[in-house]
Design a protein around this motif. Sequence first.
Motif, PDB file in Angstrom:
ATOM      1  N   LYS A   1     -10.389   6.042  15.460  1.00 49.95           N
ATOM      2  CA  LYS A   1      -8.926   5.990  15.382  1.00 49.95           C
ATOM      3  C   LYS A   1      -8.504   5.588  13.983  1.00 49.95           C
ATOM      4  O   LYS A   1      -9.238   4.926  13.259  1.00 49.95           O
ATOM      5  CB  LYS A   1      -8.403   4.987  16.400  1.00 49.95           C
ATOM      6  CG  LYS A   1      -8.607   5.462  17.825  1.00 49.95           C
ATOM      7  CD  LYS A   1      -7.994   4.521  18.815  1.00 49.95           C
ATOM      8  CE  LYS A   1      -8.123   5.113  20.216  1.00 49.95           C
ATOM      9  NZ  LYS A   1      -7.995   4.078  21.238  1.00 49.95           N
ATOM     10  N   LEU A   2      -7.309   5.985  13.608  1.00 50.62           N
ATOM     11  CA  LEU A   2      -6.803   5.669  12.273  1.00 50.62           C
ATOM     12  C   LEU A   2      -6.241   4.250  12.259  1.00 50.62           C
ATOM     13  O   LEU A   2      -5.505   3.846  13.162  1.00 50.62           O
ATOM     14  CB  LEU A   2      -5.712   6.668  11.875  1.00 50.62           C
ATOM     15  CG  LEU A   2      -6.201   8.115  11.728  1.00 50.62           C
ATOM     16  CD1 LEU A   2      -5.009   9.058  11.590  1.00 50.62           C
ATOM     17  CD2 LEU A   2      -7.139   8.262  10.547  1.00 50.62           C
ATOM     18  N   ALA A   3      -6.580   3.528  11.206  1.00 50.06           N
ATOM     19  CA  ALA A   3      -6.202   2.114  11.119  1.00 50.06           C
ATOM     20  C   ALA A   3      -4.788   1.946  10.571  1.00 50.06           C
ATOM     21  O   ALA A   3      -4.313   2.738   9.752  1.00 50.06           O
ATOM     22  CB  ALA A   3      -7.185   1.375  10.226  1.00 50.06           C
ATOM     23  N   TYR A   4      -4.152   0.885  11.052  1.00 50.25           N
ATOM     24  CA  TYR A   4      -2.822   0.483  10.584  1.00 50.25           C
ATOM     25  C   TYR A   4      -2.854  -1.019  10.334  1.00 50.25           C
ATOM     26  O   TYR A   4      -3.461  -1.781  11.106  1.00 50.25           O
ATOM     27  CB  TYR A   4      -1.775   0.816  11.664  1.00 50.25           C
ATOM     28  CG  TYR A   4      -0.666  -0.195  11.805  1.00 50.25           C
ATOM     29  CD1 TYR A   4       0.312  -0.320  10.813  1.00 50.25           C
ATOM     30  CD2 TYR A   4      -0.586  -1.037  12.908  1.00 50.25           C
ATOM     31  CE1 TYR A   4       1.338  -1.268  10.942  1.00 50.25           C
ATOM     32  CE2 TYR A   4       0.425  -1.977  13.042  1.00 50.25           C
ATOM     33  CZ  TYR A   4       1.378  -2.087  12.047  1.00 50.25           C
ATOM     34  OH  TYR A   4       2.369  -3.019  12.165  1.00 50.25           O
ATOM     35  N   VAL A   5      -2.221  -1.463   9.241  1.00 48.40           N
ATOM     36  CA  VAL A   5      -2.087  -2.897   8.993  1.00 48.40           C
ATOM     37  C   VAL A   5      -0.817  -3.152   8.192  1.00 48.40           C
ATOM     38  O   VAL A   5      -0.362  -2.279   7.442  1.00 48.40           O
ATOM     39  CB  VAL A   5      -3.334  -3.463   8.258  1.00 48.40           C
ATOM     40  CG1 VAL A   5      -3.403  -2.974   6.822  1.00 48.40           C
ATOM     41  CG2 VAL A   5      -3.374  -4.987   8.294  1.00 48.40           C
TER      42      VAL A   5
ATOM     43  N   ARG B   1       0.131  -0.376   5.398  1.00 45.34           N
ATOM     44  CA  ARG B   1      -0.998   0.490   5.053  1.00 45.34           C
ATOM     45  C   ARG B   1      -1.391   1.354   6.252  1.00 45.34           C
ATOM     46  O   ARG B   1      -1.560   0.832   7.364  1.00 45.34           O
ATOM     47  CB  ARG B   1      -2.203  -0.340   4.603  1.00 45.34           C
ATOM     48  CG  ARG B   1      -1.858  -1.370   3.539  1.00 45.34           C
ATOM     49  CD  ARG B   1      -3.106  -1.998   2.932  1.00 45.34           C
ATOM     50  NE  ARG B   1      -2.785  -3.250   2.276  1.00 45.34           N
ATOM     51  CZ  ARG B   1      -2.216  -3.361   1.069  1.00 45.34           C
ATOM     52  NH1 ARG B   1      -1.904  -2.276   0.384  1.00 45.34           N
ATOM     53  NH2 ARG B   1      -1.955  -4.548   0.546  1.00 45.34           N
ATOM     54  N   LEU B   2      -1.539   2.660   5.999  1.00 43.09           N
ATOM     55  CA  LEU B   2      -1.880   3.625   7.047  1.00 43.09           C
ATOM     56  C   LEU B   2      -3.056   4.467   6.565  1.00 43.09           C
ATOM     57  O   LEU B   2      -2.992   5.070   5.487  1.00 43.09           O
ATOM     58  CB  LEU B   2      -0.657   4.518   7.335  1.00 43.09           C
ATOM     59  CG  LEU B   2       0.585   3.770   7.856  1.00 43.09           C
ATOM     60  CD1 LEU B   2       1.826   4.659   7.757  1.00 43.09           C
ATOM     61  CD2 LEU B   2       0.389   3.284   9.284  1.00 43.09           C
TER      62      LEU B   2
ATOM     63  N   VAL C   1      -8.832   6.503   2.924  1.00 43.36           N
ATOM     64  CA  VAL C   1      -8.227   5.359   2.226  1.00 43.36           C
ATOM     65  C   VAL C   1      -6.998   4.887   3.006  1.00 43.36           C
ATOM     66  O   VAL C   1      -6.541   5.562   3.919  1.00 43.36           O
ATOM     67  CB  VAL C   1      -7.815   5.704   0.769  1.00 43.36           C
ATOM     68  CG1 VAL C   1      -9.039   5.998  -0.093  1.00 43.36           C
ATOM     69  CG2 VAL C   1      -6.828   6.878   0.739  1.00 43.36           C
ATOM     70  N   MET C   2      -6.480   3.736   2.598  1.00 42.54           N
ATOM     71  CA  MET C   2      -5.247   3.227   3.199  1.00 42.54           C
ATOM     72  C   MET C   2      -4.084   3.600   2.283  1.00 42.54           C
ATOM     73  O   MET C   2      -3.947   3.069   1.169  1.00 42.54           O
ATOM     74  CB  MET C   2      -5.311   1.704   3.380  1.00 42.54           C
ATOM     75  CG  MET C   2      -6.423   1.203   4.306  1.00 42.54           C
ATOM     76  SD  MET C   2      -6.420   1.879   5.990  1.00 42.54           S
ATOM     77  CE  MET C   2      -4.922   1.170   6.678  1.00 42.54           C
ATOM     78  N   LYS C   3      -3.249   4.550   2.720  1.00 45.46           N
ATOM     79  CA  LYS C   3      -2.014   4.856   1.989  1.00 45.46           C
ATOM     80  C   LYS C   3      -1.141   3.609   2.097  1.00 45.46           C
ATOM     81  O   LYS C   3      -1.029   3.025   3.193  1.00 45.46           O
ATOM     82  CB  LYS C   3      -1.318   6.067   2.610  1.00 45.46           C
ATOM     83  CG  LYS C   3      -2.119   7.358   2.481  1.00 45.46           C
ATOM     84  CD  LYS C   3      -2.180   7.777   1.025  1.00 45.46           C
ATOM     85  CE  LYS C   3      -3.118   8.960   0.810  1.00 45.46           C
ATOM     86  NZ  LYS C   3      -3.422   9.158  -0.623  1.00 45.46           N
TER      87      LYS C   3
ATOM     88  N   HIS D   1       5.906   3.216  -2.738  1.00 44.22           N
ATOM     89  CA  HIS D   1       4.521   3.682  -2.613  1.00 44.22           C
ATOM     90  C   HIS D   1       3.685   3.042  -3.709  1.00 44.22           C
ATOM     91  O   HIS D   1       4.026   3.127  -4.880  1.00 44.22           O
ATOM     92  CB  HIS D   1       4.483   5.206  -2.736  1.00 44.22           C
ATOM     93  CG  HIS D   1       3.251   5.825  -2.145  1.00 44.22           C
ATOM     94  ND1 HIS D   1       1.981   5.475  -2.540  1.00 44.22           N
ATOM     95  CD2 HIS D   1       3.094   6.758  -1.176  1.00 44.22           C
ATOM     96  CE1 HIS D   1       1.112   6.179  -1.842  1.00 44.22           C
ATOM     97  NE2 HIS D   1       1.760   6.957  -1.008  1.00 44.22           N
ATOM     98  N   VAL D   2       2.605   2.383  -3.318  1.00 45.92           N
ATOM     99  CA  VAL D   2       1.700   1.789  -4.301  1.00 45.92           C
ATOM    100  C   VAL D   2       0.325   2.443  -4.177  1.00 45.92           C
ATOM    101  O   VAL D   2       0.146   3.389  -3.397  1.00 45.92           O
ATOM    102  CB  VAL D   2       1.628   0.239  -4.141  1.00 45.92           C
ATOM    103  CG1 VAL D   2       2.992  -0.383  -4.406  1.00 45.92           C
ATOM    104  CG2 VAL D   2       1.116  -0.150  -2.762  1.00 45.92           C
ATOM    105  N   GLU D   3      -0.638   1.984  -4.957  1.00 46.44           N
ATOM    106  CA  GLU D   3      -1.939   2.661  -5.030  1.00 46.44           C
ATOM    107  C   GLU D   3      -2.686   2.593  -3.693  1.00 46.44           C
ATOM    108  O   GLU D   3      -2.551   1.637  -2.948  1.00 46.44           O
ATOM    109  CB  GLU D   3      -2.792   2.066  -6.170  1.00 46.44           C
ATOM    110  CG  GLU D   3      -3.419   0.707  -5.891  1.00 46.44           C
ATOM    111  CD  GLU D   3      -2.508  -0.461  -6.216  1.00 46.44           C
ATOM    112  OE1 GLU D   3      -1.284  -0.270  -6.317  1.00 46.44           O
ATOM    113  OE2 GLU D   3      -3.048  -1.587  -6.345  1.00 46.44           O
TER     114      GLU D   3
END
Length: 211
Positions: free
Chosen positions: A33-37, A51-52, A57-59, A79-81
């Motif tokens: 599953k895709l992580a969210y924080v 972060r998604l 990577v975490m967008k 939007h950051v790195e």
Amino acid sequence: MTTRADKLTTYRRKRDFTRTREPAGGGRSKSSKLAYVIQKHAASRLHYDLRLELDGVMKSWAVPKGPSLDPSVKRLAIHVEDHPIEYNRFEGTIPAGEYGGGTVMVWDYGTYTSANGEGDPEQALREGYRIGDFKFVLRGKRLRGSWVLVRTKGWGDRSRQGQWLLIKHRDDDADPDTDPVAEYLTSATSGRTMEEIAEGKPAKRPRKPRG
Ligand code: MN
């Protein structure tokens, strides 16, 4: 083709890993599953880093006021790195004088998926992200339901960070009367306040039932 390592170039350039305990990254997600924080970050200005996970990577977006459950409220999201997936577990203090110096709390975490119920969810997310109309459903400990990040300006220009708006969709999880930023003042993983994290106090474990 852009590799996972290439995507983290900006993240790594900004940090001195001999000084900060943040992860250098490069690992893979442990879940299908895709992580969210969301990390609450008391840097020079307090903000909430959403972060998604997408393509390894975490967008990441810095949301100065944090999320709102009121569908009529639009929250600025810069939007950051891209961040490494291992960053999701990071809670602690980045040394003063280093990039992002200050205390970081894991404010919410879980998984997420596409709001589009048909087809390949990752493909729908990728396309939504690309066109700046990124619709997603959160399954977090604290935040749930349908949301959108809408790009307003600054895309494709490396000198400016993209500006987006974070908006809650109308659904059963919308709640104009509850302010989650005021409601949740402790870590979703360790139970600590920002002060306790800054002081390096141990995580609070729920008391085990006896008998
Ligand atoms: Mn931050």
